[in-house]
Design a protein around this motif. Structure first.
Motif, PDB file in Angstrom:
ATOM      1  N   UNK A 179    -119.376   8.626 -36.617  1.00  0.00           N
ATOM      2  CA  UNK A 179    -118.299   9.108 -35.743  1.00  0.00           C
ATOM      3  C   UNK A 179    -117.666   7.938 -34.996  1.00  0.00           C
ATOM      4  N   UNK A 180    -118.496   7.018 -34.502  1.00  0.00           N
ATOM      5  CA  UNK A 180    -117.967   5.843 -33.795  1.00  0.00           C
ATOM      6  C   UNK A 180    -117.092   5.005 -34.717  1.00  0.00           C
ATOM      7  N   UNK A 181    -117.502   4.841 -35.963  1.00  0.00           N
ATOM      8  CA  UNK A 181    -116.704   4.052 -36.915  1.00  0.00           C
ATOM      9  C   UNK A 181    -115.388   4.750 -37.249  1.00  0.00           C
ATOM     10  N   UNK A 182    -115.432   6.063 -37.419  1.00  0.00           N
ATOM     11  CA  UNK A 182    -114.206   6.818 -37.698  1.00  0.00           C
ATOM     12  C   UNK A 182    -113.219   6.645 -36.552  1.00  0.00           C
ATOM     13  N   UNK A 183    -113.693   6.795 -35.330  1.00  0.00           N
ATOM     14  CA  UNK A 183    -112.804   6.703 -34.167  1.00  0.00           C
ATOM     15  C   UNK A 183    -112.303   5.272 -33.985  1.00  0.00           C
ATOM     16  N   UNK A 184    -113.175   4.287 -34.165  1.00  0.00           N
ATOM     17  CA  UNK A 184    -112.728   2.893 -34.084  1.00  0.00           C
ATOM     18  C   UNK A 184    -111.650   2.605 -35.127  1.00  0.00           C
ATOM     19  N   UNK A 185    -111.848   3.100 -36.337  1.00  0.00           N
ATOM     20  CA  UNK A 185    -110.849   2.883 -37.393  1.00  0.00           C
ATOM     21  C   UNK A 185    -109.542   3.580 -37.043  1.00  0.00           C
ATOM     22  N   UNK A 186    -109.640   4.781 -36.510  1.00  0.00           N
ATOM     23  CA  UNK A 186    -108.429   5.517 -36.121  1.00  0.00           C
ATOM     24  C   UNK A 186    -107.680   4.767 -35.016  1.00  0.00           C
ATOM     25  N   UNK A 187    -108.406   4.285 -34.027  1.00  0.00           N
ATOM     26  CA  UNK A 187    -107.757   3.664 -32.866  1.00  0.00           C
ATOM     27  C   UNK A 187    -107.357   2.210 -33.101  1.00  0.00           C
ATOM     28  N   UNK A 188    -108.149   1.455 -33.908  1.00  0.00           N
ATOM     29  CA  UNK A 188    -107.941   0.012 -34.003  1.00  0.00           C
ATOM     30  C   UNK A 188    -107.714  -0.500 -35.419  1.00  0.00           C
ATOM     31  N   UNK A 189    -107.807   0.378 -36.404  1.00  0.00           N
ATOM     32  CA  UNK A 189    -107.648  -0.055 -37.783  1.00  0.00           C
ATOM     33  C   UNK A 189    -108.966  -0.583 -38.332  1.00  0.00           C
ATOM     34  N   UNK A 190    -108.891  -1.266 -39.438  1.00  0.00           N
ATOM     35  CA  UNK A 190    -110.110  -1.720 -40.097  1.00  0.00           C
ATOM     36  C   UNK A 190    -110.599  -3.066 -39.619  1.00  0.00           C
TER      37      UNK A 190
END
Length: 193
Positions: A179-190
């Motif tokens: 979940x943390x990785x999904x949200x980080x990717x959503x907010x900040x990209x890869x």
């Protein structure tokens, strides 16, 4: 669970749950599995499965509706209207990952959704949209963020992770970390923060 407005007896509810779990497992492995194979895997008589479900399609539709009910409850449990947006988004994502990993077949093989499941899905998407709006209003998302696009990207990330091979490994992945990785990717990209 209820049928025709009456609550089911505990043993009937257990049978239905066993049938749905067996169907999810079997149909995920073999989409052509028969009702008889599902009954055998569930440990119930063939007459029981046919009495409870008019057809294989009806069984899958009920499974899909049950999955969407669980998703709806999981999103609501994250308090999308009252918790800080980042907290609610993280909790909802973690909750939904748990559910989507258990209902992979039911959530990916019914199109279009039945009327009840479609209604539940629409209500859930409304909650999601409200949460993204709050995220933009509080500055978690930049002003001018296209919220429909944000939801579509979020759902694509969520679905890709929930249906990925990591769930098939013994012990499975850590939904909280995913979940943390999904949200980080959503907010900040890869790119790494």
């Amino acid at each position: 669970m209820e049928t025709k407005g009456r609550p089911l007896r505990a043993d009937a509810e257990r049978s239905i749950r066993a049938i749905m779990e067996a169907a999810e497992q079997l149909l995920g492995e073999n989409p052509g599995a028969t009702m008889e194979q599902i009954a055998e895997a569930a440990g119930v008589a063939r007459t029981t499965i046919h009495r409870r479900f008019a057809s294989r399609e009806a069984l899958v539709e009920i499974m899909t509706t049950a999955a969407w009910r669980e998703i709806s409850a999981a999103v609501e449990a994250a308090r999308p209207h009252t918790a800080p947006p980042l907290v609610a988004l993280h909790q909802a994502t973690t909750n939904v990952l748990h559910i989507k990993s258990r209902w992979r077949f039911a959530l990916s093989h019914v199109n279009p959704l039945g009327e009840e499941a479609a209604g539940i899905q629409a209500e859930t998407m409304d909650r999601c949209d409200a949460l993204f709006l709050r995220a933009r209003e509080t500055g978690l998302l930049p002003p001018g963020t296209d919220l429909l696009w944000t939801r579509q990207v979020y759902l694509a990330l969520l679905n890709e992770i929930a249906c990925g091979p990591a769930w098939d490994e013994p012990g499975g992945p850590d939904p909280d970390a995913l979940a943390a990785r999904i949200i980080d990717t959503l907010l900040y990209g890869v790119t790494a923060r």
